[in-house]
Structure formats: C-alpha cells, structure tokens
Design a protein around this motif. Structure first.
Motif, PDB file in Angstrom:
ATOM      1  N   ILE A  96     -36.785 -56.154 -43.266  1.00  0.00           N
ATOM      2  CA  ILE A  96     -37.689 -55.594 -42.172  1.00  0.00           C
ATOM      3  C   ILE A  96     -38.699 -56.316 -41.801  1.00  0.00           C
ATOM      4  O   ILE A  96     -39.279 -56.848 -40.883  1.00  0.00           O
ATOM      5  CB  ILE A  96     -37.874 -53.931 -42.160  1.00  0.00           C
ATOM      6  N   TYR A  97     -39.498 -56.382 -43.064  1.00  0.00           N
ATOM      7  CA  TYR A  97     -41.177 -57.007 -42.836  1.00  0.00           C
ATOM      8  C   TYR A  97     -40.774 -58.528 -42.427  1.00  0.00           C
ATOM      9  O   TYR A  97     -41.584 -58.927 -41.576  1.00  0.00           O
ATOM     10  CB  TYR A  97     -41.849 -56.933 -43.985  1.00  0.00           C
ATOM     11  N   SER A 100     -39.600 -59.209 -39.069  1.00  0.00           N
ATOM     12  CA  SER A 100     -40.680 -58.678 -38.054  1.00  0.00           C
ATOM     13  C   SER A 100     -42.152 -59.762 -38.069  1.00  0.00           C
ATOM     14  O   SER A 100     -42.717 -59.664 -37.089  1.00  0.00           O
ATOM     15  CB  SER A 100     -41.284 -57.275 -38.141  1.00  0.00           C
ATOM     16  N   ILE A 102     -44.423 -59.868 -39.917  1.00  0.00           N
ATOM     17  CA  ILE A 102     -45.848 -59.339 -40.037  1.00  0.00           C
ATOM     18  C   ILE A 102     -46.783 -60.006 -40.911  1.00  0.00           C
ATOM     19  O   ILE A 102     -46.055 -60.598 -41.919  1.00  0.00           O
ATOM     20  CB  ILE A 102     -45.843 -57.727 -40.442  1.00  0.00           C
ATOM     21  N   THR A 105     -48.934 -54.559 -43.851  1.00  0.00           N
ATOM     22  CA  THR A 105     -48.067 -53.478 -43.497  1.00  0.00           C
ATOM     23  C   THR A 105     -48.597 -52.803 -42.242  1.00  0.00           C
ATOM     24  O   THR A 105     -47.671 -52.206 -41.609  1.00  0.00           O
ATOM     25  CB  THR A 105     -47.911 -52.800 -44.983  1.00  0.00           C
ATOM     26  N   ASP A 107     -49.662 -53.748 -39.698  1.00  0.00           N
ATOM     27  CA  ASP A 107     -48.912 -54.533 -38.566  1.00  0.00           C
ATOM     28  C   ASP A 107     -47.632 -53.978 -37.974  1.00  0.00           C
ATOM     29  O   ASP A 107     -47.389 -53.661 -36.682  1.00  0.00           O
ATOM     30  CB  ASP A 107     -48.678 -56.131 -38.804  1.00  0.00           C
ATOM     31  N   TYR A 108     -46.786 -53.416 -38.862  1.00  0.00           N
ATOM     32  CA  TYR A 108     -45.567 -52.563 -38.662  1.00  0.00           C
ATOM     33  C   TYR A 108     -45.851 -51.406 -37.861  1.00  0.00           C
ATOM     34  O   TYR A 108     -45.230 -50.875 -36.948  1.00  0.00           O
ATOM     35  CB  TYR A 108     -44.903 -52.421 -39.806  1.00  0.00           C
ATOM     36  N   ARG A 112     -44.746 -50.027 -34.375  1.00  0.00           N
ATOM     37  CA  ARG A 112     -43.900 -48.812 -34.123  1.00  0.00           C
ATOM     38  C   ARG A 112     -44.509 -47.742 -33.443  1.00  0.00           C
ATOM     39  O   ARG A 112     -44.045 -46.905 -32.724  1.00  0.00           O
ATOM     40  CB  ARG A 112     -43.580 -48.259 -35.593  1.00  0.00           C
ATOM     41  N   LYS A 118     -52.652 -48.320 -36.727  1.00  0.00           N
ATOM     42  CA  LYS A 118     -52.869 -49.477 -37.418  1.00  0.00           C
ATOM     43  C   LYS A 118     -54.027 -49.650 -37.817  1.00  0.00           C
ATOM     44  O   LYS A 118     -54.552 -49.834 -39.171  1.00  0.00           O
ATOM     45  CB  LYS A 118     -52.474 -50.934 -36.611  1.00  0.00           C
ATOM     46  N   THR A 261     -45.208 -50.536 -49.635  1.00  0.00           N
ATOM     47  CA  THR A 261     -45.859 -50.555 -48.469  1.00  0.00           C
ATOM     48  C   THR A 261     -47.642 -51.105 -48.865  1.00  0.00           C
ATOM     49  O   THR A 261     -48.106 -51.343 -48.054  1.00  0.00           O
ATOM     50  CB  THR A 261     -46.275 -48.871 -48.072  1.00  0.00           C
ATOM     51  N   ILE A 425     -44.641 -44.285 -42.348  1.00  0.00           N
ATOM     52  CA  ILE A 425     -44.092 -45.567 -42.315  1.00  0.00           C
ATOM     53  C   ILE A 425     -42.474 -45.179 -42.381  1.00  0.00           C
ATOM     54  O   ILE A 425     -41.563 -45.748 -41.648  1.00  0.00           O
ATOM     55  CB  ILE A 425     -44.146 -46.552 -43.447  1.00  0.00           C
ATOM     56  N   ARG A 493     -36.740 -52.324 -32.317  1.00  0.00           N
ATOM     57  CA  ARG A 493     -37.412 -53.063 -33.455  1.00  0.00           C
ATOM     58  C   ARG A 493     -37.430 -54.433 -32.805  1.00  0.00           C
ATOM     59  O   ARG A 493     -36.465 -55.246 -32.307  1.00  0.00           O
ATOM     60  CB  ARG A 493     -36.829 -53.114 -34.781  1.00  0.00           C
TER      61      ARG A 493
END
Length: 534
Positions: A96-97, A100, A102, A105, A107-108, A112, A118, A261, A425, A493
């Motif tokens: 996922i990271y 994406s 990013i 972390t 940034d996710y 979302r 953030k 994370t 998260i 996403r």
C-alpha cells in the motif's frame, strides 16, 4: 581500562566509518531525496540490514539481557514474535505504501483523513523520538560503554557523571555521522555491523559457557543445562516481564505498529528499488531476528551462573563481555555495541528531520508561497537534526531514575505514542467512510486513557493487555463516529507508484520457513526444551 580492548574498538570503528565514507562519497546529498531516502536505490541486503539494526541497538542489548538475567527468556517475545508481524507488514502494508508513493507514514493519513491528522501524528512522532527513542538509545549505549571500559572508575567520577559524558560523546558523534552521510551512510554501516554481529558476535555465548566451566566448554555447558534452567523459559507467567498471553494481545499490536508504521523503520524500506526488493529485505531482517536471542537474551541467562546480585542489573551484558572475553574480543563487542547504538540513533535523527521537513516545514513554505532551493532545504534539515540531537542528549541521562527496569520503561512510554497511531491507520485501511474527526477523537481518547492507567491511576493489568483493550475501545469509538457522521464521499485509494510494485514470487515459502523457525525457538526455550527441570 585495557589498552588492547580500547585500541581494537577504535580500529574497528574507524574501519566501519572509512568503509561508509568510501561507499557514500559520490552520493548526492544536496537534495532531500538523497539525504532521506538514499535516492531510492537500496538493494535487499541494505534494506534488511537497515531494518534490523535500526531496531537492534545498545538499549536492546542492555535492556533485554537485563530482563533475561532478572526474569527469564520470556523477553525474547519482543523480537521473535516480531517475525509474524513483519511478514504481515511485508504482505499487506508495504505494498500500500509503495503503491501510494508516500514519503512518510503520516502522508497516508493525509490521503485517508486530512492534513490536520497528518500534522498531529507528525508531531506525536517527533515528541516520541525526542523524549523516548533517541534518549533511550544514548542511555543504553552509555551504560554499555561504562560497563565495558569502567570509565567512572578510571576517571574517578561518579556513575551519573560518566553517563552524562558518554551520552554527549555518543550523541555528538552520531549527529555528525548522520549530518555528513545521510541515509546511505547509515545503511552501509548497518550492513558492516550486521556482518560483524552474525560472525564474530555469536562467539559470546560460547566464551561465557567456557568461562563458567573454568576453561572447559563441556563442563560449562553441563553446568548451564543443569542449574537455573528456569531462566531458559520463554513461556512467561503473570509475574514475569512478558507474560505469555501478551504475545497475542498488545505485543502483536506493538510489533505491527513498529514494523508497519514507525517512520524510522518504514523509511529504511521506502529507499528500496522496488516491492520485491523490499519484501526480500524484510525476510532477511526476519532471519536476523531469529538469530538475535543468542546475543540479546542468552547472555543474560548465562550471567545468572556468574553473578548472584548485581547492584545495577542494567550492566549485566557489558560486565559479562568484559569478564569472559579476551581484550581483543571485548574491543570487538564494544565496536558492535557502539555501531548498533549509532545506527538506530542516526536513523531516528534522519527520520525526525524527514518528518519535520516534509510534513511541517515545506507545507508551511508552500502556504506562505515561499520558494526554497534544495540546498537551503537540506541546510534547514541538518539544523533541525542538531536541535533534536541536543534535546535527546539532555534527556537521556534522566532515564537512570526510571523504575521497573530500563527496557520496560522504554516499551511502556513508547505505548503512549505508538498504538494510538497504529489504531487510526488500521481503521483507515479497513474502512472507507470513517471521517477525520474520528481519527482525532481516537488519538485523544487513547493517549489520555493510556496515560492515566500507566502514570496516574495504575491498573492491576499488564500494560500490553491495556494497550489491546484500548485498541478495541478506540476502534469502537471511531466506528461509532463514522456511523454518526460518515464521509459524504467514500475514500478511494489513489495509486501513484514511482517504483515497480510486482511482489516477490518466493515470499510465501520463506514466510512459512520463518514462522516455523519462530515456533521451534519457543519450543527450545520452554519446559519441553532447555527450561526442563533436571
């Protein structure tokens, strides 16, 4: 202070520094990508070594061996059960990271939830690094070095003063190393230290057994296997530092947070060439975790046969090394301890600067419509690293006053910051309509409640169980808010992968072998194995 041991330490440390300089002198460190992510060109050995030695540091050597000495092998749960969590992260979270695109972390969390979430999480990370992670690394390193070389005795100063001096020496050298070499230098030194640890470093248990046997390893082994065998037990009771039940509650959550994370860990992976390299690196780090009990747990058990009652149990590992090893080997272990301390410290500094620059400083410039060159940004990043370094060096010596054991203190305080972040998260991963306000409410509820139960109104329950209960309650709270006030448009996403995200084909086979290895370790260190009563 043995001159041979000190000379060996200086020579080996100098060799690692020289190798790192030669391997990084051509790297471009005048950009944030070069400084923070090694220009995303790391191979799987560098990724695996970086992950392992960002995690294993002087505080790990000192703290886990202390608990093995005062309790038993149950403390190995922190490392061995991490293998399962790391494999879950490799399979589900890292793709996922990387897909994406990013850089941090948080940034996710902006994708979302929103920018405020953030920013809040970035600040929580920074506070954790300055008051917990980095001070603990420096304190553990200082305790280790004082135990190996007995600075307080030779300089005729009190113990606390020697800790202050060693903390500031290590912090100054670590800060300088991070400033000059960036992420690339950190991963190069990680690889060199990994080679040293899993070759010569594993001789320590054999030397200790031989010392216990008065020069005969056979006699020493017989003594160890027939006396104090309860210390070999990894199945912790309710009275031990790590009760066995916690492996399936808060321990699992802490490990999932840490490997999936924690910024200074994730940042080692974000420098990968591609997803397959990332997953190979994680598997390599898992293999290293299965070997680690020989250095970070077993020496503490062996020390039970040598020391009846240490005044400061945190010094058990360095004292064992100094007492059972020839001077050259003592210097060798000192170099490994110093390197392990600096790699985690440097990784933490680098990641703190990454979080500050990418999530706080640069967005502030953009809001003010100010432009800054890459050179100016790098200079600001380095100034912030100096600030974080100084704060950590001021706090580190104060850990001497912590109650309940140094390592337990580190983990307990870490829970104040870690699981709240992982909780929001996790909810972000598995839901699409939970709104940003739920994330903020979840963070506030978790941090305040956990803080009360641990530091103001202690509850008669292990802190890892408390973390698991609050994890569930916070999820319920967030889902309730999501039901009451859901997002108008479900989260979708967004994929913008700058790298190849094709998974490693052999990952499942190696995952099975690694999990089997972890189970066998628990059987070995149990009443069915070495902990069997004679």
């Amino acid at each position: 202070m043995n001159a041979t041991a000190l000379l060996t330490f200086l020579v080996l440390t100098g060799i690692v520094a020289l190798v790192s300089w030669l391997r990084t002198k051509k790297e471009q460190l005048n950009t944030l990508s070069g400084l923070f992510f090694a220009n995303r060109k790391l191979g799987f050995i560098a990724v695996g070594s970086g992950l392992l030695f960002a995690n294993i540091n002087a505080s790990t050597f000192i703290g886990e061996n202390e608990l093995s000495y005062t309790n038993n092998m149950s403390v190995m749960g922190w490392g061995v059960t991490a293998v399962f969590a790391m494999l879950l992260v490799s399979e589900f979270i890292m793709p996922i990271y990387l897909r994406s695109g990013i850089a941090t972390t948080p940034d996710y969390l902006e994708m979302r939830y929103d920018r405020q979430t953030k920013l809040i999480v970035s600040l929580i990370f920074l506070i954790n690094y300055m008051v917990n992670l980095l001070p603990a690394v420096l304190y553990g390193g200082a305790v280790g070095f004082n135990g190996l070389f007995h600075f307080s005795e030779h300089l005729q100063i009190d113990y606390w003063t020697s800790i202050w001096i060693l903390v500031w020496i290590m912090g100054g050298l670590g800060g300088l190393y991070s400033l000059l070499g960036g992420m690339k230098a950190i991963t190069v030194s990680d690889t060199a230290i990994g080679f040293g640890m899993f070759t010569g470093g594993l001789l320590l248990p054999w030397l200790a057994v031989k010392h216990i046997g008065g020069g005969s390893w056979q006699t020493g082994l017989q003594t160890v296997l027939n006396n104090h065998t309860e210390h070999f037990n990894s199945i912790g009771s309710a009275q031990d530092a790590i009760p066995f039940g916690t492996l399936f509650t808060g321990m699992l959550l802490v490990n999932l947070y840490y490997w999936g994370t924690e910024q200074y860990i994730v940042q080692q992976v974000l420098g990968s060439r591609d997803l397959a390299t990332c997953q190979k690196g994680i598997a390599l780090a898992c293999a290293g975790k299965l070997l680690c009990p020989l250095l970070i747990n077993v020496p503490g058990v062996l020390a039970v046969h040598l020391y009846n009652n240490l005044g400061n149990s945190a010094e058990v590992f360095p004292r064992l090394v100094g007492d059972v090893s020839p001077p050259v080997y003592t210097g060798y272990m000192a170099a490994l301890l110093f390197g392990a301390a600096l790699t985690t410290f440097n990784a933490g500094l680098n990641s703190a600067s990454t979080l500050f620059m990418l999530n706080i400083y640069q967005p502030r410039l953009k809001r003010r419509k100010q432009l800054a060159s890459q050179a100016a940004l790098v200079a600001s990043a380095k100034r912030f690293e100096v600030f974080v370094c100084l704060v950590a060096m001021l706090i580190a010596p104060m850990i001497i006053f912590a109650k309940g054991g140094f390592y337990t203190y580190v983990q307990k305080v870490g829970g104040l910051f870690s699981i709240p972040i992982f909780t929001i998260i996790f909810v972000g991963f598995v839901t699409r309509r939970v709104p940003p306000v739920a994330a903020k409410a979840g963070l506030l509820f978790f941090i305040v409640t956990y803080g009360i139960t641990q530091f103001f109104l202690p509850v008669p329950l292990h802190f890892l169980h408390v973390l698991a209960i609050l994890f569930v309650l916070t999820i319920v709270l967030m889902l309730a808010i999501g039901k009451w006030k859901p997002l108008d448009i479900p989260y979708e996403r967004r994929l913008s992968a700058p790298l190849d995200v094709t998974p490693w084909k052999s990952r499942h086979l190696y995952a099975v072998l690694l999990i089997l290895g972890a189970i066998l370790l628990y059987l070995l260190f149990s009443p069915l194995g070495l902990a069997k009563q004679p």
